[in-house]
Design a protein around this motif. Structure first.
Motif, short mmCIF file in Angstrom:
data_model
loop_
_atom_site.label_atom_id
_atom_site.label_comp_id
_atom_site.label_asym_id
_atom_site.label_seq_id
_atom_site.Cartn_x
_atom_site.Cartn_y
_atom_site.Cartn_z
N PHE A 156 0.82 -1.22 0.00
CA PHE A 156 0.00 0.00 0.00
C PHE A 156 0.85 1.26 0.00
O PHE A 156 0.40 2.32 -0.41
CB PHE A 156 -0.92 0.01 1.22
CG PHE A 156 -0.20 0.18 2.53
CD1 PHE A 156 -0.08 1.42 3.12
CD2 PHE A 156 0.38 -0.91 3.16
CE1 PHE A 156 0.59 1.58 4.31
CE2 PHE A 156 1.05 -0.76 4.36
CZ PHE A 156 1.16 0.48 4.95
N ALA A 157 2.11 1.16 0.46
CA ALA A 157 3.00 2.32 0.49
C ALA A 157 4.03 2.30 -0.64
O ALA A 157 4.93 3.13 -0.67
CB ALA A 157 3.72 2.39 1.83
N GLY A 158 3.90 1.35 -1.57
CA GLY A 158 4.82 1.28 -2.70
C GLY A 158 6.21 0.81 -2.32
O GLY A 158 7.17 1.08 -3.05
N THR A 159 6.33 0.08 -1.20
CA THR A 159 7.65 -0.37 -0.76
C THR A 159 8.03 -1.74 -1.30
O THR A 159 9.11 -2.25 -0.99
CB THR A 159 7.70 -0.41 0.78
OG1 THR A 159 6.61 -1.19 1.27
CG2 THR A 159 7.61 0.99 1.36
N GLY A 160 7.17 -2.36 -2.11
CA GLY A 160 7.49 -3.63 -2.72
C GLY A 160 7.05 -4.82 -1.88
O GLY A 160 6.52 -4.67 -0.78
N GLY A 161 7.28 -6.00 -2.43
CA GLY A 161 6.89 -7.22 -1.72
C GLY A 161 7.39 -8.45 -2.44
O GLY A 161 7.83 -8.38 -3.60
N ALA A 162 7.33 -9.60 -1.76
CA ALA A 162 7.82 -10.86 -2.31
C ALA A 162 6.78 -11.48 -3.24
O ALA A 162 5.57 -11.32 -3.04
CB ALA A 162 8.15 -11.83 -1.18
N ILE B 29 1.52 8.37 -10.31
CA ILE B 29 2.86 8.87 -9.96
C ILE B 29 2.76 10.01 -8.97
O ILE B 29 3.56 10.11 -8.02
CB ILE B 29 3.60 9.31 -11.24
CG1 ILE B 29 3.81 8.10 -12.16
CG2 ILE B 29 4.94 9.96 -10.90
CD1 ILE B 29 4.37 8.44 -13.52
N ALA B 30 1.76 10.88 -9.14
CA ALA B 30 1.57 11.98 -8.19
C ALA B 30 1.23 11.43 -6.80
O ALA B 30 1.70 11.96 -5.79
CB ALA B 30 0.45 12.90 -8.69
N TYR B 31 0.44 10.39 -6.75
CA TYR B 31 0.09 9.78 -5.46
C TYR B 31 1.32 9.19 -4.80
O TYR B 31 1.55 9.36 -3.59
CB TYR B 31 -0.97 8.69 -5.66
CG TYR B 31 -1.16 7.81 -4.46
CD1 TYR B 31 -1.81 8.29 -3.32
CD2 TYR B 31 -0.68 6.50 -4.44
CE1 TYR B 31 -1.98 7.48 -2.20
CE2 TYR B 31 -0.84 5.69 -3.34
CZ TYR B 31 -1.49 6.19 -2.22
OH TYR B 31 -1.64 5.39 -1.11
N LEU B 32 2.15 8.48 -5.55
CA LEU B 32 3.36 7.88 -4.99
C LEU B 32 4.30 8.96 -4.45
O LEU B 32 4.92 8.78 -3.39
CB LEU B 32 4.07 7.04 -6.06
CG LEU B 32 3.36 5.75 -6.47
CD1 LEU B 32 4.05 5.12 -7.66
CD2 LEU B 32 3.28 4.78 -5.31
#
Length: 282
Positions: free
Chosen positions: A172-178, A224-227
């Motif tokens: 949800f925060a754009g930090t990635g995942g497995a 992109i603006a949201y990120l």
């Protein structure tokens, strides 16, 4: 006799269109032969030539001398690049994912090997192999091009699109995942807006392609603006622990929280036992 045939030919219904077609073909041919090439065309040709030289040295061992791809007995060694477009090259090479140091489940991002000029040349050469997505203009991906009075609304829209289409992989925060098979969704924190846009339109590795029929260019820019907005927002709750959600938070609670309580309980129990023994000896 000959003049009679020519006169009859001129009276034919198809004579006029045929003469007109021949005249147009001759005019176009003479123009193409003698008109000087524009500076832009010459620059593009030089760029494609430079890109081919770089490609043969750094890319052809995996993707083939003409970008046709290489297949071995164990599987595909390097995919075909015909039709991937300049945007795919700008993303893969610009983020350092290509060239890969060794084949693997996924190409990690790293410091780029090629300069911006060399990357542009490689992109121009691959684009000449077949039609594909072009490198986007700044107006398509830069949130700064959104009018100030519309920016907040764009961020809200981008958040809705991101939570609907992207959070399953990127968090949800754009930090990635497995992901399965040793793959992973990379973090989007600190990624250049142009590379996010290029990833959306090219679908690198396991990522799906979000074409303009799926997400319009304005919607991609809103994402992109949201990120950028969540990246710039202060963390009022203290340490975000990577914004990985309940996994990191639960581990912190068990290891630090409950672990500390267990340690204190053991210390209190052992201290009480020593005090009791001293009292008994007295």
């Amino acid at each position: 006799m000959l003049s009679a045939r020519l006169s009859a030919g001129r009276r034919s219904r198809i004579a006029g269109p045929v003469v007109l077609l021949l005249a147009l073909l001759m005019t176009g041919g003479f123009y193409s032969a003698f008109a000087p090439a524009s500076a832009e065309d010459a620059a593009t040709e030089d760029q494609v030539s430079q890109g081919r030289e770089l490609f043969l040295v750094g890319c052809s061992s995996c993707h083939g001398k003409n970008g046709e791809g290489i297949t071995t007995e164990s599987g595909q060694y390097g995919p075909s690049l015909v039709g991937v477009g300049a945007a795919a090259v700008d993303f893969q090479v610009g983020t350092g994912r290509m060239p890969m140091a060794a084949p693997g489940a996924q190409a990690p991002d790293k410091a780029p090997v090629y300069t911006e000029e060399e990357t542009a040349a490689l992109a121009a050469y691959v684009a000449s192999l077949g039609p594909g997505p072009a490198i986007p203009d700044a107006e398509m991906y830069d949130p700064d091009t959104i009018p100030e009075d519309e920016r907040e609304e764009a961020i809200v829209r981008g958040g809705e699109f991101f939570r609907t289409n992207c959070t399953a992989c990127h968090n949800f925060a754009g930090t990635g995942g497995a992901l399965p098979g040793g793959k992973y969704a990379p973090t989007l924190v600190g990624v250049e807006p142009v590379h996010i846009y290029e990833a959306l339109i090219t679908g690198p590795q396991q990522m799906p392609v979000f074409s303009d029929e799926v997400l319009e260019p304005e919607q991609k820019r809103d994402i992109i603006a949201y990120l950028q907005s969540i990246e710039e927002a202060p963390n009022y709750g203290g340490s975000g622990m990577g914004a990985l959600g309940p996994v990191s938070e639960g581990m912190f609670a068990w290891v630090v929280g409950i672990g500390s309580l267990v340690g204190f309980a053991i210390w209190i129990a052992s201290h009480t036992a020593r005090t009791s023994r001293k009292g008994a000896q007295a």
